[in-house]
Design an enzyme around this catalytic site. Sequence first.
Site, mmCIF file in Angstrom:
data_model
loop_
_atom_site.group_PDB
_atom_site.id
_atom_site.type_symbol
_atom_site.label_atom_id
_atom_site.label_comp_id
_atom_site.label_asym_id
_atom_site.label_seq_id
_atom_site.Cartn_x
_atom_site.Cartn_y
_atom_site.Cartn_z
ATOM 1 N N ASN A 1 -0.326 2.538 3.601
ATOM 2 C CA ASN A 1 0.951 2.887 3.828
ATOM 3 C C ASN A 1 1.232 4.415 3.788
ATOM 4 O OD1 ASN A 1 0.920 2.998 1.215
ATOM 5 N ND2 ASN A 1 2.631 1.611 0.710
ATOM 6 N N GLU B 1 3.883 12.266 -13.409
ATOM 7 C CA GLU B 1 3.006 12.469 -12.151
ATOM 8 C C GLU B 1 2.811 14.077 -11.925
ATOM 9 O OE1 GLU B 1 4.392 9.923 -9.121
ATOM 10 O OE2 GLU B 1 4.036 8.029 -10.279
ATOM 11 N N LYS C 1 -1.548 9.792 1.516
ATOM 12 C CA LYS C 1 -2.591 8.935 1.074
ATOM 13 C C LYS C 1 -3.970 9.494 2.176
ATOM 14 C CE LYS C 1 0.228 5.605 -1.327
ATOM 15 N NZ LYS C 1 0.288 3.901 -1.498
ATOM 16 N N HIS D 1 2.852 8.240 -0.888
ATOM 17 C CA HIS D 1 3.288 7.757 -2.328
ATOM 18 C C HIS D 1 4.477 8.741 -2.659
ATOM 19 C CE1 HIS D 1 3.595 7.387 -6.458
ATOM 20 N NE2 HIS D 1 3.624 8.733 -6.832
ATOM 21 N N TYR E 1 -2.050 5.257 -11.521
ATOM 22 C CA TYR E 1 -1.411 3.765 -11.006
ATOM 23 C C TYR E 1 -1.621 2.885 -12.256
ATOM 24 C CZ TYR E 1 -0.948 4.599 -5.897
ATOM 25 O OH TYR E 1 -0.500 5.098 -4.735
HETATM 26 P P1 ATP Z 1 3.694 4.065 -4.053
HETATM 27 O O1 ATP Z 1 3.705 3.984 -5.736
HETATM 28 O O2 ATP Z 1 2.234 4.219 -3.411
HETATM 29 O O3 ATP Z 1 4.808 5.145 -3.762
HETATM 30 P P2 ATP Z 1 5.376 1.922 -3.959
HETATM 31 O O4 ATP Z 1 6.155 2.482 -5.509
HETATM 32 O O5 ATP Z 1 6.337 1.593 -2.761
HETATM 33 O O6 ATP Z 1 4.162 2.802 -3.325
HETATM 34 P P3 ATP Z 1 4.080 0.288 -5.839
HETATM 35 O O7 ATP Z 1 4.608 -1.228 -6.350
HETATM 36 O O8 ATP Z 1 4.316 1.392 -6.968
HETATM 37 O O9 ATP Z 1 4.647 0.500 -4.329
HETATM 38 O O10 ATP Z 1 2.441 -0.064 -5.174
HETATM 39 C C1 ATP Z 1 1.676 1.023 -5.196
HETATM 40 C C2 ATP Z 1 0.861 0.952 -3.975
HETATM 41 O O11 ATP Z 1 0.068 -0.178 -4.135
HETATM 42 C C3 ATP Z 1 1.659 0.604 -2.696
HETATM 43 O O12 ATP Z 1 2.195 1.684 -2.008
HETATM 44 C C4 ATP Z 1 0.636 -0.138 -1.817
HETATM 45 O O13 ATP Z 1 -0.065 0.654 -1.095
HETATM 46 C C5 ATP Z 1 -0.245 -0.882 -2.743
HETATM 47 N N1 ATP Z 1 0.153 -2.169 -2.810
HETATM 48 C C6 ATP Z 1 1.236 -2.651 -3.513
HETATM 49 N N2 ATP Z 1 1.415 -4.070 -3.381
HETATM 50 C C7 ATP Z 1 0.155 -4.420 -2.584
HETATM 51 C C8 ATP Z 1 -0.416 -5.566 -2.368
HETATM 52 N N3 ATP Z 1 0.291 -6.936 -2.502
HETATM 53 N N4 ATP Z 1 -1.423 -5.572 -1.775
HETATM 54 C C9 ATP Z 1 -2.227 -4.404 -1.590
HETATM 55 N N5 ATP Z 1 -1.893 -3.275 -1.863
HETATM 56 C C10 ATP Z 1 -0.564 -3.206 -2.412
HETATM 57 MG MG MG Z 2 4.892 3.306 -6.866
#
Ligand code: ATP
Ligand code: MG
Length: 137
Positions: A112, A126, A9, A115, A49
Amino acid sequence: VERTFLMVKPDGVQRGLIGEIVSRFEKKGFKLLNAKLIQVSEELAKSHYAELSDKPFFGELTGFITSSPVFGMVWEGEGVIATARAMMGATNPASAAPGTIRNDYAISVGMNIIHGSDSPENAEREIGLWFGGETLS
Ligand code: ATP
Ligand code: MG
């Protein structure tokens, strides 16, 4: 053989962590099939997303991912989807296990670092979205 889409990211790219992250997956034994730096469009961010479009943080999330370039990758190997997720650690770096990418390099859930696709269906979706299905073998 299984494939997944991983993305460093904007925070990871800006902090110079592309090499470190690529190195972890290479050393693990996975094979890199394709990779590119991309300035993400609003349209691509929303499509990527789409499952999270109802979440209160959706605008923040797409805003962040379009803010500066990301490094998208396709990786291949046995169990790569689940193993890559394990190597990444929990979504919230505060809950991520020591030694995972998110624990080692991040402190906030919004920024974080990385992804990774969460299922075979999403991995294929994707890869198609980011690379048009075009990968090396
Ligand atoms: P990613 O899809 O990025 O690999 P993930 O699968 O662990 O992460 P998801 O639930 O798909 O988590 O959420 C996608 C992204 O949205 C997260 O990586 C994070 O950066 C962001 N995100 C998730 N929850 C929150 C939150 N409560 N507040 C802000 N950002 C969030
Ligand atoms: Mg995810």
